[in-house]
Design an enzyme around this catalytic site. Structure first.
Site, PDB file in Angstrom:
ATOM      1  N   GLY A 192      40.955  28.139  13.349  1.00  0.00           N
ATOM      2  CA  GLY A 192      39.616  27.776  12.868  1.00  0.00           C
ATOM      3  C   GLY A 192      39.263  26.312  12.963  1.00  0.00           C
ATOM      4  N   PHE A 193      40.257  25.445  12.898  1.00  0.00           N
ATOM      5  CA  PHE A 193      39.964  24.011  12.934  1.00  0.00           C
ATOM      6  C   PHE A 193      41.003  23.271  13.753  1.00  0.00           C
ATOM      7  CE2 PHE A 193      38.083  25.526   8.981  1.00  0.00           C
ATOM      8  CZ  PHE A 193      36.786  25.057   9.123  1.00  0.00           C
ATOM      9  N   SER A 220      43.560  18.549  19.989  1.00  0.00           N
ATOM     10  CA  SER A 220      43.297  17.176  19.549  1.00  0.00           C
ATOM     11  C   SER A 220      44.586  16.398  19.271  1.00  0.00           C
ATOM     12  CB  SER A 220      42.434  17.192  18.288  1.00  0.00           C
ATOM     13  OG  SER A 220      43.151  17.753  17.207  1.00  0.00           O
ATOM     14  N   ASP A 278      37.607  28.213  22.745  1.00  0.00           N
ATOM     15  CA  ASP A 278      37.677  28.750  21.392  1.00  0.00           C
ATOM     16  C   ASP A 278      36.306  29.275  20.986  1.00  0.00           C
ATOM     17  OD1 ASP A 278      40.405  28.312  20.418  1.00  0.00           O
ATOM     18  OD2 ASP A 278      39.978  26.200  20.764  1.00  0.00           O
ATOM     19  N   HIS A 283      40.830  26.405  27.870  1.00  0.00           N
ATOM     20  CA  HIS A 283      40.910  27.275  26.691  1.00  0.00           C
ATOM     21  C   HIS A 283      39.589  27.176  25.935  1.00  0.00           C
ATOM     22  CE1 HIS A 283      43.329  29.060  23.312  1.00  0.00           C
ATOM     23  NE2 HIS A 283      42.527  28.335  22.546  1.00  0.00           N
ATOM     24  N   ASP A 315      49.401  27.923  20.156  1.00  0.00           N
ATOM     25  CA  ASP A 315      48.117  27.273  19.921  1.00  0.00           C
ATOM     26  C   ASP A 315      48.113  26.631  18.535  1.00  0.00           C
ATOM     27  OD1 ASP A 315      45.480  26.479  19.914  1.00  0.00           O
ATOM     28  OD2 ASP A 315      44.634  28.499  20.066  1.00  0.00           O
TER      29      ASP A 315
HETATM   30  C1  DX5 Z   1      42.713  26.074  16.512  1.00  0.00           C
HETATM   31  C2  DX5 Z   1      42.253  26.212  17.935  1.00  0.00           C
HETATM   32  C3  DX5 Z   1      42.978  25.354  18.904  1.00  0.00           C
HETATM   33  C4  DX5 Z   1      42.869  23.891  18.608  1.00  0.00           C
HETATM   34  C5  DX5 Z   1      44.240  23.306  18.639  1.00  0.00           C
HETATM   35  O1  DX5 Z   1      42.027  27.003  15.716  1.00  0.00           O
HETATM   36  O2  DX5 Z   1      42.414  27.535  18.341  1.00  0.00           O
HETATM   37  O3  DX5 Z   1      42.630  25.693  20.221  1.00  0.00           O
HETATM   38  O4  DX5 Z   1      41.972  23.253  19.414  1.00  0.00           O
HETATM   39  O5  DX5 Z   1      44.260  21.927  18.738  1.00  0.00           O
HETATM   40  P1  DX5 Z   1      45.006  20.881  17.768  1.00  0.00           P
HETATM   41  O6  DX5 Z   1      45.785  21.636  16.707  1.00  0.00           O
HETATM   42  O7  DX5 Z   1      45.920  20.070  18.631  1.00  0.00           O
HETATM   43  O8  DX5 Z   1      43.910  20.083  17.182  1.00  0.00           O
HETATM   44 ZN    ZN Z   2      42.516  28.375  20.451  1.00  0.00          ZN
END
Ligand code: DX5
Ligand code: ZN
Length: 223
Positions: free
Chosen positions: A139-140, A195, A32, A30, A172
């Protein structure tokens, strides 16, 4: 299916992470892509993406958190099985843009922010191969689940069977052991591991994937 959010990888040991993901049988990488405008942060340009693409056989799952993504669509190469997802909220001409994504050779993905209702996609739903429910605001990494999203996943799965459509449902954001069973029980087909559940500091990726699969089984049994 598991899609590994590569921005959450250990960038100091990226190659090791890639090999571990391949060996454990995750389905997608994936990617981003953030433009500092649709979302506040910046992330993953094509020079970085193409370097990773050249070094793995895993199919690409592009998540464009980009205003008017049609502007940069041509920068992405449709390898076998690749999905390219654009945000409902970022496209002035969403139907046209989804058609163009498909015409370029991608599976067409549509992503919905937490505040976006399912009613909004009524007239494009039969054009898409995947719908991603953002379970956090985009975004994060490292954010907490927006709990109302579990009902939204369920409603989307019901809508899909009512309309007899075959798109996949992806989720996601904050995909971890606490949330995976409920996400899968609600109807998720693809989980974006980030993460919180996949790239967890101090834990080998293989262990995370075993743990995710165990949670997936729990969720499937709840359906
Ligand atoms: C969020 C991203 C995700 C993110 C999700 O904006 O699109 O792909 O990496 O990971 P987590 O929530 O598990 O940190
Ligand atoms: Zn994503």
């Amino acid at each position: 299916m598991i899609s590994a959010s590569i921005m959450c990888a250990n960038w100091m040991r990226l190659e090791e992470d890639l090999r571990a993901l391949e060996q454990a049988g995750v389905r997608y990488i994936h990617y981003d892509v953030m433009d500092g405008f649709f979302v506040e942060d910046y992330c993953l340009g094509t020079s970085i993406i193409n370097e990773i693409r050249a070094n793995t056989f895993l199919a690409a799952d592009y998540h464009l958190m980009v205003e008017e993504p049609i502007r940069i669509l041509r920068n992405f190469t449709p390898d076998e099985g690749a999905i390219l997802s654009i945000h409902y909220e970022a496209c002035r001409n969403l139907h046209r843009d989804l058609i163009r994504v498909k015409r370029q050779g991608f599976q067409a993905g549509l992503v919905l922010n937490p505040a976006t209702t399912l009613n909004a996609i009524e007239y494009v739903i039969d054009e898409v191969d995947t719908i991603t429910i953002m379970t956090v605001n985009p975004g994060f990494k490292g954010q907490k689940l927006v709990p109302q999203m579990l009902k939204k996943i369920e409603a989307l799965a019901q809508l899909r069977s009512r309309l007899k459509l075959g798109f996949k449902i992806s989720v996601d954001g904050n995909v971890d052991a606490d949330n995976i069973p409920a996400m899968v029980a609600a109807g998720a087909d693809t989980l974006v591991g980030g993460s919180s559940g996949l790239f967890v500091a101090g834990r080998p990726l293989a262990d995370s994937i075993v743990a995710m699969r165990r949670c997936i089984e729990v969720g499937l049994a709840m359906r």
